[in-house]
Design a protein around this motif. Structure first.
Motif, PDB file in Angstrom:
ATOM      1  N   GLY A  48     138.255  13.978  57.570  1.00 36.51           N
ATOM      2  CA  GLY A  48     139.670  13.642  57.518  1.00 36.51           C
ATOM      3  C   GLY A  48     140.537  14.789  57.978  1.00 36.51           C
ATOM      4  N   ARG A  49     141.548  15.113  57.189  1.00 32.08           N
ATOM      5  CA  ARG A  49     142.489  16.153  57.616  1.00 32.08           C
ATOM      6  C   ARG A  49     141.887  17.553  57.629  1.00 32.08           C
ATOM      7  NH1 ARG A  49     146.777  18.069  53.758  1.00 32.08           N
ATOM      8  NH2 ARG A  49     145.666  18.479  51.837  1.00 32.08           N
ATOM      9  N   PHE A  50     140.666  17.714  57.118  1.00 30.12           N
ATOM     10  CA  PHE A  50     140.008  19.022  57.089  1.00 30.12           C
ATOM     11  C   PHE A  50     138.958  19.180  58.180  1.00 30.12           C
ATOM     12  CE2 PHE A  50     141.359  18.039  52.716  1.00 30.12           C
ATOM     13  CZ  PHE A  50     142.300  19.050  52.573  1.00 30.12           C
ATOM     14  N   THR A  51     138.943  18.296  59.164  1.00 30.94           N
ATOM     15  CA  THR A  51     137.959  18.359  60.243  1.00 30.94           C
ATOM     16  C   THR A  51     138.192  19.582  61.123  1.00 30.94           C
ATOM     17  OG1 THR A  51     137.760  15.962  60.260  1.00 30.94           O
ATOM     18  CG2 THR A  51     136.984  17.120  62.221  1.00 30.94           C
ATOM     19  N   VAL A  52     137.104  20.301  61.403  1.00 27.40           N
ATOM     20  CA  VAL A  52     137.131  21.486  62.262  1.00 27.40           C
ATOM     21  C   VAL A  52     136.079  21.304  63.346  1.00 27.40           C
ATOM     22  CG1 VAL A  52     136.670  23.973  62.336  1.00 27.40           C
ATOM     23  CG2 VAL A  52     137.911  22.998  60.403  1.00 27.40           C
ATOM     24  N   LEU A  53     136.439  21.622  64.590  1.00 23.40           N
ATOM     25  CA  LEU A  53     135.501  21.601  65.715  1.00 23.40           C
ATOM     26  C   LEU A  53     135.201  23.051  66.078  1.00 23.40           C
ATOM     27  CD1 LEU A  53     134.096  19.580  67.662  1.00 23.40           C
ATOM     28  CD2 LEU A  53     136.065  19.865  69.182  1.00 23.40           C
ATOM     29  N   TRP A  54     133.911  23.369  66.275  1.00 27.37           N
ATOM     30  CA  TRP A  54     133.532  24.751  66.521  1.00 27.37           C
ATOM     31  C   TRP A  54     132.467  24.825  67.608  1.00 27.37           C
ATOM     32  CZ3 TRP A  54     128.353  25.106  65.480  1.00 27.37           C
ATOM     33  CH2 TRP A  54     127.825  24.220  64.538  1.00 27.37           C
ATOM     34  N   VAL A  55     132.331  26.023  68.162  1.00 30.05           N
ATOM     35  CA  VAL A  55     131.282  26.308  69.135  1.00 30.05           C
ATOM     36  C   VAL A  55     130.278  27.242  68.456  1.00 30.05           C
ATOM     37  CG1 VAL A  55     132.446  28.276  70.232  1.00 30.05           C
ATOM     38  CG2 VAL A  55     130.829  26.933  71.550  1.00 30.05           C
ATOM     39  N   ASP A  56     129.020  27.047  68.785  1.00 28.11           N
ATOM     40  CA  ASP A  56     127.924  27.794  68.175  1.00 28.11           C
ATOM     41  C   ASP A  56     127.737  29.146  68.864  1.00 28.11           C
ATOM     42  OD1 ASP A  56     125.867  28.190  66.395  1.00 28.11           O
ATOM     43  OD2 ASP A  56     124.586  26.605  67.171  1.00 28.11           O
ATOM     44  N   VAL A  57     126.878  29.980  68.298  1.00 29.10           N
ATOM     45  CA  VAL A  57     126.574  31.295  68.849  1.00 29.10           C
ATOM     46  C   VAL A  57     125.073  31.355  69.115  1.00 29.10           C
ATOM     47  CG1 VAL A  57     126.706  33.776  68.463  1.00 29.10           C
ATOM     48  CG2 VAL A  57     128.449  32.282  67.492  1.00 29.10           C
ATOM     49  N   HIS A  58     124.715  31.844  70.297  1.00 29.13           N
ATOM     50  CA  HIS A  58     123.314  32.001  70.700  1.00 29.13           C
ATOM     51  C   HIS A  58     123.062  33.463  71.037  1.00 29.13           C
ATOM     52  CE1 HIS A  58     122.626  27.651  71.034  1.00 29.13           C
ATOM     53  NE2 HIS A  58     123.871  27.604  71.481  1.00 29.13           N
ATOM     54  N   GLY A  59     121.817  33.787  71.279  1.00 30.78           N
ATOM     55  CA  GLY A  59     121.451  35.155  71.635  1.00 30.78           C
ATOM     56  C   GLY A  59     120.902  35.875  70.424  1.00 30.78           C
ATOM     57  N   GLU A  60     121.281  37.123  70.274  1.00 31.06           N
ATOM     58  CA  GLU A  60     120.763  37.956  69.190  1.00 31.06           C
ATOM     59  C   GLU A  60     121.530  37.698  67.887  1.00 31.06           C
ATOM     60  OE1 GLU A  60     119.391  42.011  70.453  1.00 31.06           O
ATOM     61  OE2 GLU A  60     120.597  41.482  72.228  1.00 31.06           O
ATOM     62  N   VAL A  61     121.442  36.451  67.443  1.00 28.53           N
ATOM     63  CA  VAL A  61     122.150  36.013  66.244  1.00 28.53           C
ATOM     64  C   VAL A  61     121.568  36.672  64.990  1.00 28.53           C
ATOM     65  CG1 VAL A  61     122.801  33.992  64.878  1.00 28.53           C
ATOM     66  CG2 VAL A  61     122.782  33.864  67.368  1.00 28.53           C
ATOM     67  N   ASP A  62     120.261  36.932  64.992  1.00 26.96           N
ATOM     68  CA  ASP A  62     119.658  37.612  63.835  1.00 26.96           C
ATOM     69  C   ASP A  62     120.288  38.984  63.624  1.00 26.96           C
ATOM     70  OD1 ASP A  62     118.037  35.452  63.351  1.00 26.96           O
ATOM     71  OD2 ASP A  62     116.249  36.339  64.277  1.00 26.96           O
ATOM     72  N   ALA A  63     120.553  39.698  64.715  1.00 25.39           N
ATOM     73  CA  ALA A  63     121.193  41.009  64.604  1.00 25.39           C
ATOM     74  C   ALA A  63     122.605  40.869  64.031  1.00 25.39           C
ATOM     75  CB  ALA A  63     121.240  41.692  65.968  1.00 25.39           C
ATOM     76  N   LEU A  64     123.306  39.831  64.441  1.00 27.20           N
ATOM     77  CA  LEU A  64     124.635  39.576  63.898  1.00 27.20           C
ATOM     78  C   LEU A  64     124.553  39.297  62.395  1.00 27.20           C
ATOM     79  CD1 LEU A  64     127.497  39.440  65.114  1.00 27.20           C
ATOM     80  CD2 LEU A  64     127.196  36.966  65.267  1.00 27.20           C
ATOM     81  N   GLY A  65     123.494  38.591  61.981  1.00 27.50           N
ATOM     82  CA  GLY A  65     123.270  38.331  60.562  1.00 27.50           C
ATOM     83  C   GLY A  65     123.022  39.615  59.787  1.00 27.50           C
ATOM     84  N   VAL A  66     122.287  40.545  60.395  1.00 31.77           N
ATOM     85  CA  VAL A  66     122.050  41.845  59.757  1.00 31.77           C
ATOM     86  C   VAL A  66     123.382  42.576  59.563  1.00 31.77           C
ATOM     87  CG1 VAL A  66     121.033  44.139  60.105  1.00 31.77           C
ATOM     88  CG2 VAL A  66     119.675  42.088  60.564  1.00 31.77           C
ATOM     89  N   LEU A  67     124.209  42.564  60.593  1.00 31.75           N
ATOM     90  CA  LEU A  67     125.518  43.216  60.497  1.00 31.75           C
ATOM     91  C   LEU A  67     126.362  42.579  59.393  1.00 31.75           C
ATOM     92  CD1 LEU A  67     127.577  45.259  61.495  1.00 31.75           C
ATOM     93  CD2 LEU A  67     128.223  43.611  63.294  1.00 31.75           C
ATOM     94  N   ALA A  68     126.361  41.257  59.327  1.00 32.15           N
ATOM     95  CA  ALA A  68     127.125  40.560  58.278  1.00 32.15           C
ATOM     96  C   ALA A  68     126.612  40.954  56.892  1.00 32.15           C
ATOM     97  CB  ALA A  68     127.047  39.050  58.473  1.00 32.15           C
ATOM     98  N   ARG A  69     125.291  41.059  56.729  1.00 29.07           N
ATOM     99  CA  ARG A  69     124.732  41.473  55.433  1.00 29.07           C
ATOM    100  C   ARG A  69     125.152  42.897  55.085  1.00 29.07           C
ATOM    101  NH1 ARG A  69     120.512  38.511  57.150  1.00 29.07           N
ATOM    102  NH2 ARG A  69     119.261  40.222  57.903  1.00 29.07           N
ATOM    103  N   LEU A  70     125.108  43.803  56.059  1.00 29.53           N
ATOM    104  CA  LEU A  70     125.516  45.187  55.797  1.00 29.53           C
ATOM    105  C   LEU A  70     126.985  45.258  55.395  1.00 29.53           C
ATOM    106  CD1 LEU A  70     123.685  46.983  58.746  1.00 29.53           C
ATOM    107  CD2 LEU A  70     123.152  47.198  56.302  1.00 29.53           C
ATOM    108  N   VAL A  71     127.824  44.471  56.047  1.00 28.28           N
ATOM    109  CA  VAL A  71     129.249  44.432  55.697  1.00 28.28           C
ATOM    110  C   VAL A  71     129.406  43.959  54.259  1.00 28.28           C
ATOM    111  CG1 VAL A  71     131.391  43.140  56.115  1.00 28.28           C
ATOM    112  CG2 VAL A  71     130.151  44.167  58.038  1.00 28.28           C
ATOM    113  N   ARG A  72     128.745  42.884  53.910  1.00 33.54           N
ATOM    114  CA  ARG A  72     128.884  42.317  52.560  1.00 33.54           C
ATOM    115  C   ARG A  72     128.298  43.232  51.490  1.00 33.54           C
ATOM    116  NH1 ARG A  72     128.631  35.894  53.262  1.00 33.54           N
ATOM    117  NH2 ARG A  72     129.829  35.764  55.175  1.00 33.54           N
ATOM    118  N   ILE A  73     127.208  43.904  51.815  1.00 34.20           N
ATOM    119  CA  ILE A  73     126.635  44.874  50.868  1.00 34.20           C
ATOM    120  C   ILE A  73     127.645  45.991  50.603  1.00 34.20           C
ATOM    121  CG2 ILE A  73     124.893  46.706  50.632  1.00 34.20           C
ATOM    122  CD1 ILE A  73     122.917  44.741  52.068  1.00 34.20           C
ATOM    123  N   GLY A  74     128.268  46.493  51.665  1.00 29.47           N
ATOM    124  CA  GLY A  74     129.265  47.544  51.509  1.00 29.47           C
ATOM    125  C   GLY A  74     130.469  47.100  50.702  1.00 29.47           C
ATOM    126  N   LEU A  75     130.917  45.881  50.945  1.00 27.68           N
ATOM    127  CA  LEU A  75     132.049  45.357  50.181  1.00 27.68           C
ATOM    128  C   LEU A  75     131.677  45.177  48.709  1.00 27.68           C
ATOM    129  CD1 LEU A  75     133.346  42.726  52.763  1.00 27.68           C
ATOM    130  CD2 LEU A  75     134.402  44.937  52.208  1.00 27.68           C
TER     131      LEU A  75
END
Length: 192
Positions: free
Chosen positions: A94-121
């Protein structure tokens, strides 16, 4: 202040995606005047962590945590992760519908970065969301202003899209200002 942590694609990748969005039904609707709430290409980003409201007095703590995360990430890699925007989907109803594009490539590395950010926070006892990291780039918030069949058709059309590769070279702390026309201010950045 309302904060989040992001990686921004370069102008060439955003321009390629913008051209793809213009070919979608939502793009054509936006051109004809329908308020499909297309995301501003200047603000196109991949959110790694959402902090929400943070007292201005804690900004130095946030910057310190992000600086350490970026440095730790760089220390474990031989270069910046190479990513591509492509594919996509939607979430919400409904009114909360969001359309997005996915991410490919070295996504695992991006996940590592996200984990490091969250650990620091977390170590700094700073606010942040605990939602699982799912890298994506929001392209529109059509909500219920667009028929579900049009959103589904655009989602299918995105399956054939694959943008150019690009290196994710910096981690960015962003302040967002809500409202009918949200804006983002880059507060600080660190190389990754």
């Amino acid at each position: 202040m309302r904060l989040f942590v992001a990686v921004y694609p370069p102008a060439a990748a955003v321009a390629d995606l913008t051209a793809q969005v213009a070919r979608l039904r939502i793009g054509r609707m936006a051109t004809s005047g329908t308020d499909v709430r297309l995301a501003d290409p200047a603000d196109a980003h991949l959110t790694l962590a959402f902090l929400g409201e943070v007292d201005a007095g804690r900004l130095t703590d946030v910057e310190s945590a992000l600086g350490i995360a970026a440095e730790t990430f760089r220390g474990g890699r031989a270069g910046s992760p190479v990513l591509r925007l492509g594919g996509g989907g939607s979430f919400g109803q409904g009114r909360f519908t969001v359309l997005w594009v996915d991410v490919h490539g070295e996504v695992d590395a991006l996940g590592v970065l996200a984990r490091l950010v969250r650990i620091g926070l977390r170590r700094g006892r700073l606010p942040h969301d605990e939602k699982p990291f799912r890298p994506h780039l929001t392209i529109a918030r059509p909500g219920d202003r667009v028929d579900g069949a049009d959103v589904a058709a655009d989602r299918e059309a995105l399956h054939d899209y694959l943008g150019p590769p690009w290196p994710a070279t910096e981690l960015v702390l962003v302040r967002s200002h809500q409202g009918p026309r949200p804006t983002h201010d880059r507060l600080a950045a660190w190389p990754i």
